[in-house]
Enzyme design. Structure first.
Site, short mmCIF file in Angstrom:
data_model
loop_
_atom_site.label_atom_id
_atom_site.label_comp_id
_atom_site.label_asym_id
_atom_site.label_seq_id
_atom_site.Cartn_x
_atom_site.Cartn_y
_atom_site.Cartn_z
CG HIS A 137 -0.29 0.04 2.53
ND1 HIS A 137 0.28 -1.07 3.10
CD2 HIS A 137 -0.06 1.07 3.37
CE1 HIS A 137 0.81 -0.73 4.26
NE2 HIS A 137 0.63 0.56 4.44
NE ARG B 112 -14.03 6.46 8.58
CZ ARG B 112 -14.55 7.01 9.69
NH1 ARG B 112 -14.43 6.38 10.85
NH2 ARG B 112 -15.18 8.15 9.63
#
Length: 394
Positions: free
Chosen positions: A84, A132
């Protein structure tokens, strides 16, 4: 290493036309918890509405990848493509995507900014309702399916990014468009940990020039928090860590003095209060350890001290402190991703690097080719270095 496949990912054939079909791509797949990743040929589907397909050029390994790969405290979901922290180029865009186009240089981010929810519209929050972080979800929001597959069988996504792949598909709200002149092999580390620590100091603790700051935990995030204190002009930056080997390296990030709690018989907050005439002006906690959180809060000066929690605790963790610590005008705050909104704010963090205000090279201690990605895991598991850059192309 298992099924090493030679990739058909192709070169720089960017364009919407290239995005209509599946791509044969090389990715590092985690088939089960704690086992080495296997380089496999995977199919990556075209982007659907509000999605973009990215060609990843550089990715780095963050502790969060290792934590979920080990599956030591959360729902295991395999097979999965982790990763990520990365930098890449937009290859193709899905329907409805207007602010990105093929060829744009971008950072994919584990959290997002839809720009429509109450959080996104608030100047005080970056915790988007829609995008989120969700560590349990292994599919795309649009249709609840994965864009990765091997022989028709789905491979799950990780935090909406899955950058251990030559190509990946990401929601448009999780993609920050950046200066195309910024070197992606450096600024890729700004898409997670470094920005988290930096923003915790600059955006949340906000130390005044000449102030004293304590940093708990001198890993990559803590050192980024120290870098933030250095940029803000703090006069004393006190590093707190149980590993004395980290102290020498931390000097390069502005840390001026060190405290190892193991060297003292009294609580470390009392030690810090003594050497700072009543407490530090600001503290930033980057360990996730509950005892460190209490120490970080209780070591700030009454009347004006601010403590900021960054580290993620165990899911059952609680801590207690006497309410008088708050009534005596100390402030305790938490932060998520350094309070940066990914699309709106990350481009300016990249500019801090471009103007040499922020030094990113200090965080990059190793580099390996994609075929040796498991070496990056070995470095982190041994506690060697801060960030290892994984080069997708040789």
């Amino acid at each position: 290493m298992g099924g090493m496949a030679v990739g058909g990912g192709g070169g720089g054939d960017f364009g919407v036309s290239g995005g209509r079909e599946e791509r044969g791509v090389v990715a590092a797949v985690a088939w089960e918890a704690g086992k080495p990743l296997v380089i496999e040929e995977v199919e990556v589907a075209p982007p659907q509405p509000n999605e973009v397909r990215l060609k990843i050029l550089y990715t780095s390994l963050c502790h969060t990848d290792v934590y979920f790969w080990e599956a030591k405290g959360q729902n295991p979901l395999f097979p999965r493509i982790y990763g990520h922290e990365a930098g890449g180029i937009v290859e193709s865009v899905g329907e409805g995507v207007t602010d990105l186009k093929p060829g744009d240089h971008v950072l994919p981010v584990f959290t997002g900014e839809c720009k429509d929810c109450a959080h996104c519209k608030s100047e005080e929050s970056n915790m988007c309702d829609l995008l989120r972080i969700n560590t349990d979800r292994g599919v795309m929001l649009n249709d609840g399916k994965s864009r990765f597959s091997i022989n028709g069988k789905p491979i799950y996504h990780f935090v909406g990014t899955s950058t251990f792949s030559e190509y990946t598909v990401v929601h448009v709200g999780c993609v920050a468009k950046i200066n195309p002149l910024a070197p992606l092999d450096k600024v890729c580390v700004l898409s997670c940990g470094i920005s988290t620590g930096l923003g915790a100091t600059l955006n949340v603790a906000k130390p005044p020039k000449g102030s004293t700051v304590a940093i708990f935990g001198l890993g990559a995030v803590g050192l980024a928090a120290a870098e933030g204190a250095r940029i803000a002009g703090a006069s004393r930056i006190i590093g707190v860590d149980l590993n004395s080997n980290r102290f020498e390296e931390a000097k390069r990030f502005g840390v001026t003095e060190f405290v190892n709690p193991k060297d003292h018989k009294k609580p470390v907050q009392e030690v810090i209060a003594e050497i700072t005439n009543g407490g530090v002006d600001r503290s930033v906690e980057c360990t996730g350890n509950v005892d460190a959180m209490i120490s970080a809060f209780e070591c700030v000066h009454d009347g004006w001290g601010v403590a900021v929690l960054v580290g993620v605790p165990h899911k059952d963790a609680v801590f207690k402190t006497h309410p008088m610590n708050l009534l005596n005008e100390r402030t305790l705050k938490g932060t998520f991703f350094g309070n940066y909104k990914p699309r709106s704010d990350l481009p300016s963090v990249v500019e801090k690097y471009m103007t040499k205000e922020l030094e990113v090279e200090k965080f990059i201690t190793h580099s390996v080719p994609f075929s040796e990605i498991n070496k990056a895991f070995e470095y982190m598991l041994k506690g060697e270095g801060l960030r290892c850059i994984i080069r997708m192309e040789e």
